[in-house]
Enzyme design. Sequence first.
Site, short mmCIF file in Angstrom:
data_model
loop_
_atom_site.label_atom_id
_atom_site.label_comp_id
_atom_site.label_asym_id
_atom_site.label_seq_id
_atom_site.Cartn_x
_atom_site.Cartn_y
_atom_site.Cartn_z
CE LYS A 99 -39.25 -0.69 32.92
NZ LYS A 99 -40.40 -0.94 33.81
CG ASP A 108 -35.45 -4.32 36.91
OD1 ASP A 108 -35.25 -4.05 35.72
OD2 ASP A 108 -35.70 -3.46 37.77
C1 RUB Z 1 -36.19 0.05 35.48
C2 RUB Z 1 -35.54 -0.88 34.57
C3 RUB Z 1 -34.13 -0.66 34.39
C4 RUB Z 1 -33.55 -1.59 35.40
C5 RUB Z 1 -32.17 -1.91 35.18
O1 RUB Z 1 -37.54 -0.24 35.63
O2 RUB Z 1 -36.07 -1.82 34.05
O3 RUB Z 1 -33.74 -0.99 33.11
O4 RUB Z 1 -33.83 -1.13 36.70
O5 RUB Z 1 -31.34 -0.89 35.51
P1 RUB Z 1 -38.46 0.83 36.34
P2 RUB Z 1 -30.35 -1.10 36.71
O6 RUB Z 1 -38.24 2.13 35.66
O7 RUB Z 1 -39.83 0.27 36.12
O8 RUB Z 1 -38.07 0.84 37.78
O9 RUB Z 1 -29.79 -2.48 36.57
O10 RUB Z 1 -29.34 -0.05 36.52
O11 RUB Z 1 -31.17 -0.91 37.92
#
Ligand code: RUB
Length: 351
Positions: A255, A244
């Site tokens: 997460k 994130d």
């Molecule tokens: C989503 C989450 C994902 C990340 C990473 O959190 O933590 O693992 O977004 O994935 P939420 P990416 O469901 O609370 O939005 O790097 O592919 O975005």
Amino acid sequence: MKRIYDLTKQWKEEELILPIWLEDGNIKLIDQTKLPFEEKVYIIDTVEELAKAIKNMTIRGSGAIGLAGAYGMLLSAINSKGNKDSLREAGQILKSTRPTAINLMKTVDEIINSIDSYNGNDMLSFVEAKVCEIIERQLGYEHKLGKYGAELINDGDTILTHCHSGALAGAGYGGRALSVIRAAFEQGKDIHVFSSETRPYLQGARITSYELEKWGIPHTLLTDGMSGYMMRLGRIHKVIVGSDRVASNGDLLNKIGTYMHALAAKANNIPFYTATSSHTIDFKLKNGMDAPVEFRDEEEVTHLNGQLITQLSTEALYPSFDVTPNELISGIITEKGVMKAPYLDSLLKLK
Ligand code: RUB
């Protein structure tokens, strides 16, 4: 709006799983809270509705909410006939929804900065072109980082992933972690994915499995606390998660539960990677622990499907993300290759 409609048609033909798109002047998104039971399309026609959908996780995942920010700006341009003040206000509303995933802030700011310097008289087409550019760029990243990451995967590997870092969390190919996994599988590698369920929203159980099933990738579900023992049994060879936000020193915000998997991986000599893109690196952030971490409503932990699972007086906490320190990370997979420690130097190449 011909350009975005033509591109959307093309994306749909490319076997992408789009989290969000524009159709008939409305934004449409897959309601991720309903998956996998229902593939419900949610129709949005105001920026306020879209902000609510981001907040309540109807659309989620760092890449996808970044694109939601872009579509929100386009919606504002449509509804306000390209009024700059309305666009700026929409940007503030969208950015205030979720604090941790940096793609949302960066995408909205990129559009606001570009409209600030636009002096033409067709703001709608200008914003449309910008949004198309952002989506195409992100899709390009997914394909590139997928290929670089797939080079790390050996035939016969078993890979643990956490939460859902896939197509519906990104632009539609495979997001970040699942772009690596999808690319390795498309290269013909014999792989098996372990997906941790990810309490309390169960993105791993509900959405990661949904996409892996669609692509025909063999997978097994684990609850969040099982990974350490599975590693000790030698059943997990690699860990790949999304991101994130990545600090300039390589610390990773992802997460909640990611840090525990990383600690277990370190203790068992198992490589732990994050897949990301230059867009998710926060060069102003020196240390991951200084980043804003979203704490969500405790009811999301004390209730399951609307049903209280604790005593009425039981309190709960829900930090939605945690911070994995850079020393636990074996490599950061990006669209420009796999960055290695010391990250302060290697990540600079992406600036
Ligand atoms: C989503 C989450 C994902 C990340 C990473 O959190 O933590 O693992 O977004 O994935 P939420 P990416 O469901 O609370 O939005 O790097 O592919 O975005």
